[in-house]
Design a protein around this motif. Structure first.
Motif, PDB file in Angstrom:
ATOM      1  N   LEU A  23       4.282  -4.497  -7.875  1.00 22.76           N
ATOM      2  CA  LEU A  23       3.549  -3.979  -6.724  1.00 22.76           C
ATOM      3  C   LEU A  23       2.054  -4.093  -7.000  1.00 22.76           C
ATOM      4  N   VAL A  24       1.347  -4.743  -6.104  1.00 24.41           N
ATOM      5  CA  VAL A  24      -0.105  -4.891  -6.213  1.00 24.41           C
ATOM      6  C   VAL A  24      -0.730  -4.112  -5.065  1.00 24.41           C
ATOM      7  N   GLU A  25      -1.436  -3.057  -5.397  1.00 25.64           N
ATOM      8  CA  GLU A  25      -1.973  -2.194  -4.343  1.00 25.64           C
ATOM      9  C   GLU A  25      -3.074  -2.907  -3.574  1.00 25.64           C
ATOM     10  N   GLY A  26      -2.889  -2.973  -2.259  1.00 20.81           N
ATOM     11  CA  GLY A  26      -3.857  -3.634  -1.393  1.00 20.81           C
ATOM     12  C   GLY A  26      -4.399  -2.685  -0.341  1.00 20.81           C
ATOM     13  N   ARG A  27      -5.226  -3.216   0.508  1.00 19.00           N
ATOM     14  CA  ARG A  27      -5.882  -2.425   1.543  1.00 19.00           C
ATOM     15  C   ARG A  27      -4.940  -2.168   2.722  1.00 19.00           C
ATOM     16  N   LEU A  42       6.850   5.625  -2.761  1.00 19.03           N
ATOM     17  CA  LEU A  42       7.181   4.819  -1.584  1.00 19.03           C
ATOM     18  C   LEU A  42       5.971   3.954  -1.220  1.00 19.03           C
ATOM     19  N   TRP A  43       6.224   2.701  -0.903  1.00 22.28           N
ATOM     20  CA  TRP A  43       5.171   1.755  -0.586  1.00 22.28           C
ATOM     21  C   TRP A  43       5.502   1.007   0.702  1.00 22.28           C
ATOM     22  N   HIS A  44       4.450   0.652   1.445  1.00 20.43           N
ATOM     23  CA  HIS A  44       4.596  -0.285   2.551  1.00 20.43           C
ATOM     24  C   HIS A  44       4.445  -1.690   1.980  1.00 20.43           C
ATOM     25  N   ALA A  45       5.456  -2.514   2.117  1.00 17.17           N
ATOM     26  CA  ALA A  45       5.366  -3.892   1.655  1.00 17.17           C
ATOM     27  C   ALA A  45       4.517  -4.696   2.637  1.00 17.17           C
ATOM     28  N   LEU A  46       3.539  -5.411   2.108  1.00 17.68           N
ATOM     29  CA  LEU A  46       2.661  -6.257   2.899  1.00 17.68           C
ATOM     30  C   LEU A  46       2.890  -7.712   2.498  1.00 17.68           C
ATOM     31  N   THR A  47       2.042  -8.579   2.962  1.00 16.76           N
ATOM     32  CA  THR A  47       1.986  -9.948   2.449  1.00 16.76           C
ATOM     33  C   THR A  47       0.519 -10.262   2.215  1.00 16.76           C
ATOM     34  N   PRO A  48       0.237 -11.247   1.339  1.00 20.79           N
ATOM     35  CA  PRO A  48       1.122 -12.225   0.744  1.00 20.79           C
ATOM     36  C   PRO A  48       2.049 -11.647  -0.331  1.00 20.79           C
ATOM     37  N   GLN A  49       3.138 -12.403  -0.553  1.00 21.81           N
ATOM     38  CA  GLN A  49       4.059 -12.152  -1.651  1.00 21.81           C
ATOM     39  C   GLN A  49       4.122 -13.438  -2.462  1.00 21.81           C
ATOM     40  N   CYS A  50       3.997 -13.321  -3.773  1.00 23.30           N
ATOM     41  CA  CYS A  50       3.822 -14.494  -4.627  1.00 23.30           C
ATOM     42  C   CYS A  50       4.948 -14.602  -5.654  1.00 23.30           C
ATOM     43  N   PHE A  51       5.546 -15.786  -5.761  1.00 20.71           N
ATOM     44  CA  PHE A  51       6.668 -16.005  -6.674  1.00 20.71           C
ATOM     45  C   PHE A  51       6.633 -17.427  -7.236  1.00 20.71           C
ATOM     46  N   ALA A  52       7.365 -17.614  -8.322  1.00 21.34           N
ATOM     47  CA  ALA A  52       7.616 -18.964  -8.814  1.00 21.34           C
ATOM     48  C   ALA A  52       8.463 -19.687  -7.769  1.00 21.34           C
ATOM     49  N   THR A  53       8.143 -20.922  -7.495  1.00 20.31           N
ATOM     50  CA  THR A  53       8.766 -21.656  -6.387  1.00 20.31           C
ATOM     51  C   THR A  53      10.264 -21.860  -6.567  1.00 20.31           C
ATOM     52  N   VAL A  54      10.674 -22.354  -7.728  1.00 18.90           N
ATOM     53  CA  VAL A  54      12.085 -22.701  -7.927  1.00 18.90           C
ATOM     54  C   VAL A  54      13.006 -21.484  -7.804  1.00 18.90           C
ATOM     55  N   PRO A  55      12.711 -20.360  -8.486  1.00 15.42           N
ATOM     56  CA  PRO A  55      13.586 -19.196  -8.311  1.00 15.42           C
ATOM     57  C   PRO A  55      13.625 -18.677  -6.877  1.00 15.42           C
ATOM     58  N   CYS A  83       0.856  -1.186   0.000  1.00 15.92           N
ATOM     59  CA  CYS A  83       0.000   0.000   0.000  1.00 15.92           C
ATOM     60  C   CYS A  83       0.893   1.237   0.000  1.00 15.92           C
ATOM     61  N   ARG A  84       0.379   2.282  -0.619  1.00 17.11           N
ATOM     62  CA  ARG A  84       1.157   3.511  -0.774  1.00 17.11           C
ATOM     63  C   ARG A  84       1.369   4.207   0.564  1.00 17.11           C
ATOM     64  N   VAL A  85       2.526   4.806   0.741  1.00 11.90           N
ATOM     65  CA  VAL A  85       2.820   5.604   1.931  1.00 11.90           C
ATOM     66  C   VAL A  85       1.976   6.867   1.886  1.00 11.90           C
ATOM     67  N   ARG A  86       1.302   7.182   2.973  1.00 11.52           N
ATOM     68  CA  ARG A  86       0.406   8.341   3.025  1.00 11.52           C
ATOM     69  C   ARG A  86       1.006   9.517   3.795  1.00 11.52           C
ATOM     70  N   ASP A  87       1.844   9.208   4.758  1.00 13.45           N
ATOM     71  CA  ASP A  87       2.341  10.246   5.655  1.00 13.45           C
ATOM     72  C   ASP A  87       3.663  10.832   5.177  1.00 13.45           C
ATOM     73  N   THR A  88       3.990  12.000   5.670  1.00  9.86           N
ATOM     74  CA  THR A  88       5.309  12.572   5.420  1.00  9.86           C
ATOM     75  C   THR A  88       6.368  11.692   6.073  1.00  9.86           C
ATOM     76  N   MET A  89       7.403  11.373   5.327  1.00  9.81           N
ATOM     77  CA  MET A  89       8.436  10.464   5.810  1.00  9.81           C
ATOM     78  C   MET A  89       9.665  11.242   6.274  1.00  9.81           C
ATOM     79  N   LYS A  90      10.202  10.863   7.426  1.00 12.72           N
ATOM     80  CA  LYS A  90      11.401  11.482   7.983  1.00 12.72           C
ATOM     81  C   LYS A  90      12.489  10.433   8.183  1.00 12.72           C
ATOM     82  N   ARG A  91      13.715  10.795   7.887  1.00 13.79           N
ATOM     83  CA  ARG A  91      14.851   9.926   8.197  1.00 13.79           C
ATOM     84  C   ARG A  91      15.539  10.476   9.436  1.00 13.79           C
ATOM     85  N   GLY A  92      15.735   9.601  10.452  1.00 14.37           N
ATOM     86  CA  GLY A  92      16.374  10.022  11.682  1.00 14.37           C
ATOM     87  C   GLY A  92      17.882  10.053  11.558  1.00 14.37           C
TER      88      GLY A  92
END
Length: 230
Positions: free
Chosen positions: A199-203, A155-168, A131-140
């Motif tokens: 990237l697949v946009e989710g809730r 910038l995106w928040h990575a969620l799960t599930p994550q789907c891939f070909a098994t062998v690779p 899902c897309r980052v909504r807030d202002t981002m700060k680096r400490g």
């Protein structure tokens, strides 16, 4: 999508220290079941997922007490010290061409999001629910002060599930671990090997239960999902 064409891997060997609970967070009560049971039920409900492999800690005394542990489509395997080790151990038992990995502590997965990432993941680069980052981002600066502001564009928040070909995925995880690579999720390992997952946009309510306050929030989201039948 053909029926039973995917295997789901659920790494569940962590202890969830930030929850400050007496038992791992995946076994805490949520909506009359454990967090893990809620998560597994979402995956079992999908017709394209033929098998779910749950990687637990070797000395885990809780999993076998769950009724869902005896489901014929669920296999328990021993996890590892880190998430990537658990996933790699589970991948040794995957027989389907495609696999998705989902966090044990993400019980609020919507069916439409699951449909979307399964469909998008069936290509060489794989796919990640995000899902897309909504807030202002700060680096400490490492000392409690702001070093700089970071543009949230693309910038995106990575969620799960994550789907891939098994062998690779199996090969990349093995190589990345051997190289001492820091692997935060399956996508990071694939990126290390030169892949560019879609990237697949989710809730945004597909939250990962990490801190005590997340449990109540997840309960609210689950109630809303059950009432709306999604």
């Amino acid at each position: 999508m053909s029926d039973l064409s995917f295997t789901a891997v659920v790494p569940a060997a962590g202890i969830g220290s930030r929850m400050a609970a007496d038992i791992p967070k995946q076994y805490l009560s949520l909506g009359g079941r454990t967090v893990l049971e809620q998560t597994l039920a979402r995956l079992l409900d999908h017709p394209a997922i033929g098998r779910i492999i749950v990687a637990t800690a070797e000395q885990d005394p809780w999993f076998e007490q769950l009724a869902i542990a005896r489901h014929p489509r669920i296999l328990r395997v021993t996890g590892g010290r880190e998430r990537a080790d658990s996933v790699l151990n589970a991948l040794a038992h995957v027989e389907t061409d495609w696999v998705l990995v989902h966090d044990a502590a993400r019980p609020c997965l919507h069916r439409l999001d699951l449909d979307a990432v399964l469909a998008a993941g069936q290509q060489p680069q794989g796919a990640v629910l995000a899902c897309r980052v909504r807030d202002t981002m700060k680096r400490g600066d490492g000392e409690g002060a702001i070093s700089t502001s970071v543009s949230r564009d693309e910038l995106w928040h990575a969620l799960t599930p994550q789907c891939f070909a098994t062998v690779p995925l199996r090969q990349v995880l093995s190589d990345a671990l051997a190289a001492g690579c820091v692997i935060t999720d399956e996508a990071s390992a694939m990126e290390w090997a030169g892949f560019h997952p879609r990237l697949v946009e989710g809730r945004a309510d597909n939250i990962k239960i990490t801190r005590p306050e997340d449990l109540g929030l997840a309960g609210f989201f689950l109630q809303q999902m059950n009432e709306s039948k999604i």
